[in-house]
Design an enzyme around this catalytic site. Structure first.
Site, mmCIF file in Angstrom:
data_model
loop_
_atom_site.group_PDB
_atom_site.id
_atom_site.type_symbol
_atom_site.label_atom_id
_atom_site.label_comp_id
_atom_site.label_asym_id
_atom_site.label_seq_id
_atom_site.Cartn_x
_atom_site.Cartn_y
_atom_site.Cartn_z
ATOM 1 N N THR A 48 33.362 35.204 29.186
ATOM 2 C CA THR A 48 34.511 35.939 28.655
ATOM 3 C C THR A 48 35.166 35.165 27.519
ATOM 4 O OG1 THR A 48 34.914 36.774 30.885
ATOM 5 C CG2 THR A 48 36.681 37.038 29.293
ATOM 6 N N THR A 49 35.324 33.853 27.704
ATOM 7 C CA THR A 49 35.950 33.017 26.690
ATOM 8 C C THR A 49 35.117 32.972 25.417
ATOM 9 O OG1 THR A 49 36.965 31.693 28.434
ATOM 10 C CG2 THR A 49 36.876 30.690 26.267
ATOM 11 N N TYR A 112 35.099 47.548 36.866
ATOM 12 C CA TYR A 112 35.394 48.952 36.591
ATOM 13 C C TYR A 112 34.895 49.889 37.684
ATOM 14 C CZ TYR A 112 36.065 53.372 34.131
ATOM 15 O OH TYR A 112 36.453 54.647 33.802
ATOM 16 N N TYR A 138 30.931 34.858 40.057
ATOM 17 C CA TYR A 138 32.225 34.642 39.398
ATOM 18 C C TYR A 138 33.209 35.682 39.889
ATOM 19 C CZ TYR A 138 35.503 34.196 35.397
ATOM 20 O OH TYR A 138 36.606 34.037 34.585
ATOM 21 N N ARG A 143 40.574 40.470 36.058
ATOM 22 C CA ARG A 143 39.820 41.115 34.975
ATOM 23 C C ARG A 143 38.935 42.259 35.474
ATOM 24 N NH1 ARG A 143 39.494 38.814 29.961
ATOM 25 N NH2 ARG A 143 40.420 36.740 29.689
ATOM 26 N N LYS A 167 32.419 30.571 41.026
ATOM 27 C CA LYS A 167 33.549 30.250 40.158
ATOM 28 C C LYS A 167 34.700 31.121 40.644
ATOM 29 C CE LYS A 167 35.249 30.507 35.407
ATOM 30 N NZ LYS A 167 34.993 31.004 34.024
ATOM 31 N N ILE A 209 35.189 25.292 35.739
ATOM 32 C CA ILE A 209 34.665 25.837 34.483
ATOM 33 C C ILE A 209 35.902 26.180 33.668
ATOM 34 C CG2 ILE A 209 33.396 27.707 33.364
ATOM 35 C CD1 ILE A 209 31.524 27.716 35.790
#
Length: 295
Positions: A48-49, A112, A138, A143, A167, A209
């Site tokens: 994402t980053t 989603y 993750y 999000r 994560k 992370i």
């Protein structure tokens, strides 16, 4: 399976852009060296980053190639393969031809769709079976709008051999403690929240992370090393030294905040791809003053 190479500080590396929004591969190479030279333990690419959602397939391939070439096997590399279409992720894994260059896959919970816990388990089971390298799951419900609950994590850890870590970015310390208490010995819980990394390590997390590690790889890696080795006085001092700036890099979105700091350090241009935008001028100025006080 040797998971120790994923202990410590992994950095979810950003993707630099030029002013015309093309990928700035020169700055990316510089950033990879900056991370490794300053002591990070491994790199996480196309998360994402890294604004992976805005990159084309061609760009993703070039980013991976450049990171692997620049790294030259100095530290482990983890690649993000995630989505909300299980079969599509498996297709991407089957088409990927650079597994000799990477050490693990990080796969975010399917977003989603809001799958059930059974759906989440089956999703990761099929991905793990398709992957020739270890898989990290993750959990970031802020999000994805779905939480991988503790029972599901423990079930995955016990039943799916190729899954080696989670994560964890739920922010739910009770859930985190439940996972750490009941997980298999070799299964790793990795912090996905910079601000909670120190307390999570005290509870038994294996490291982080990180986002802030992009800008402060030396300082944040040292904090993590101190925490893991029991030098808690030093680690706690570093934790609070960086705490305010960690909180503020997320105020106007990620990776906008950390990109602003990297721009202040003359490492990248302050560019993002829509729908993300750079932080406001006021916030940029405030972070600059915060960093001056921190250092």
């Amino acid at each position: 399976m040797n998971n120790k190479k994923f202990a410590g500080t992994g950095v979810a590396i950003i993707t630099p852009f030029n002013t015309d929004k093309s990928v700035d591969y020169k700055s990316l190479e510089q950033l990879v060296n900056f991370q490794i030279d300053n002591g990070v333990d491994y790199l996480v690419v196309l998360g994402t980053t890294g604004e992976a959602a805005t990159l084309t397939k061609f760009e993703k391939t070039k980013v991976i190639e450049l990171v692997c070439k620049t790294n030259a096997k100095r530290v482990p590399i983890v690649i993000g393969f995630g989505g909300n279409n299980t079969s599509q992720i498996i297709e991407q894994i089957n088409e990927f031809d650079k597994f000799s260059e990477i050490d693990a896959i990080l796969s975010v919970a399917p977003y989603y769709n809001k799958p059930s816990q059974e759906g989440i388990f089956q999703h990761y089971k099929l991905i793990a079976e398709a992957s020739p390298v270890p898989l990290m799951i993750y959990n970031v419900p802020g999000r994805t709008s779905v939480n991988i609950n503790a029972d599901t994590v423990i079930r995955i850890a016990n039943k799916i051999e190729n899954v080696i870590a989670i994560k964890e970015a739920s922010g739910d310390m009770q859930q985190i403690m439940q996972i750490i208490k009941n997980k298999p010995k070799d299964f790793m819980l990795i912090s996905g929240d910079d601000a909670l990394t120190f307390p999570m390590i005290q509870l038994g997390a294996s490291g982080v992370i990180s986002v802030i590690g992009n800008a402060f790889p030396k300082e944040f890696s040292q904090m993590v090393r101190n925490a893991l080795s029991g030098n808690n006085k030093e680690a706690l001092a570093s934790h609070y030294q960086m705490y305010d700036i960690i909180q503020n890099i997320f105020t106007e979105g990620n990776p906008a905040g950390v990109k602003a700091i990297l721009h202040q350090k003359s490492l990248i241009k302050n560019e993002l791809r829509l729908p993300l935008t750079p932080v406001s001028k006021l916030h940029y100025k405030n972070m600059k003053m915060m960093i001056a006080k921190m250092l």
